[in-house]
Design an enzyme around this catalytic site. Structure first.
Site: not given
Ligand code: TXD
Length: 319
Positions: A11-12, A34, A83, A152, A176
């Protein structure tokens, strides 16, 4: 008929945007999951409070226990780490693979009939691992990347030609990553293929090459600008498009990371290809004719994905 249930696992930045978009489009009840205590609950409550302003009816809850995703029709997975500047998508593999194992177990236990859309990077390897960890049918687990990469590409082309994005269709194949394969030949303005537009003087081959490279670098460009994380609005919109095609049986033809069992000469891997997404999940995989240079680029992209899957097996031999 009961409303659909959409579980957002992670839920980020993307997860919260997914919840907001799903609410605005009234796609069903939404559960934000989350591991961060309070954060999914807070985002759920905040978006729920916007519903009276926007006029949508949806139960919006936040949970920290997988039991909360029980019976979900769709699971959209963004759990893991994103990233930071200087990191490649592949750098996330070690951490996010362990997360996919947990997510896979949660989905297997509580939402085995769901359509699962994986977003977590490195996408092609994570969706492959997630399908294996969850044990769900390969046709019910897909990766979101091609819709974003095509979005894009479409945006840059519409800007170049000064035409509506609604009349630009673009096509991206492969993984990707830097090796993704934007296909100029199958990308068009109102059905006019890009090579014809070059002949008509709308643009030049060089300019098109620049646009294709900018599409490949699309994620890194935003990471470099934001500095604190990666893109989330367009990724969220892209995943919601896929979820909507499943929930409404729209049978959209979309580029998705889908499980290949021989198509395009690829077996037991997830790679970005054109798919028909309907109530059955990935209902068809469309095999288009590739010319020599396109095939070479596609094979290189498949090779890059294979390397990531190998790296996953080295970490988790049970894959
Ligand atoms: O096109 C695509 N597929 C890409 C994917 C486009 C953009 C971003 N891409 C990837 O999506 C990025 O590299 C990340 O691997 C994910 C999620 O990106 P986001 O920007 O939403 O990352 P956040 O804001 O860090 O959110 C990740 C959430 C965060 O709230 C953590 O607390 C939670 O993941 N998290 C977990 N949830 C459940 N279980 C576990 N173990 C866990 N670890 C972290």
């Amino acid at each position: 008929m009961a409303r659909n249930k959409i579980a957002l696992i992670g839920s980020g930045m993307i997860g919260g945007t997914l919840a907001h978009l799903a609410g605005l489009k009234e796609l069903g009840d939404i559960v934000l999951f989350d591991i961060a205590e309070g954060m999914p609950q807070g985002k759920g409550l905040d978006i729920a409070q916007s519903s009276s302003v926007e006029g949508f009816d949806a139960r919006m809850t936040g949970v920290n226990d997988y039991a909360g995703i029980e019976g979900a029709d769709v699971c959209i997975v963004t759990a893991g780490v994103a990233r930071k500047p200087g990191m490649s998508r592949d750098d996330l593999l070690g951490i996010n693979l362990k997360v996919m194992e947990q997510v896979g177990a949660g989905i297997k236990k509580y939402a085995p009939d769901a359509f699962v859309i994986c977003i977590t990077n490195p996408l092609d390897a994570m969706v492959w691992a997630l399908q294996k960890f969850s044990g769900l049918p390969a046709g019910k687990v897909v990766g979101m990347a091609g819709v974003l990469d095509s979005a894009r590409f479409t945006h840059f082309l519409a800007e170049e030609f000064n035409v509506s994005v609604e009349d630009v269709t673009s096509f991206v194949l492969g993984g990707h990553g830097d090796s993704m394969v934007p296909l100029a030949r199958y990308s068009t303005v109102a059905g006019i293929p890009l090579p014809d537009l070059v002949k008509m003087g709308w643009t030049t081959k060089e300019k098109l090459e620049q646009i294709i490279q900018r599409t490949r670098d699309g994620g890194a460009e935003i990471v470099g600008l934001l500095k604190t994380g990666s893109a989330y609005y367009a990724p969220a919109s892209s995943a919601i498009l896929m979820a909507e095609s499943y929930l409404k049986d729209k049978k959209r033809v979309l580029p998705c990371a889908a499980f290949l069992s021989g198509q395009y000469g690829v077996k037991d891997m997830y790679v970005g290809v054109p798919c028909v997404i309907g109530a059955g999940g990935v209902e068809r995989i469309i095999e288009i004719e590739l010319n020599k240079s396109e095939q070479k680029a596609f094979d290189a992209s498949v090779g890059a994905v294979a390397g990531l899957c190998e790296a996953c097996i080295n970490i988790a031999p049970n894959l």
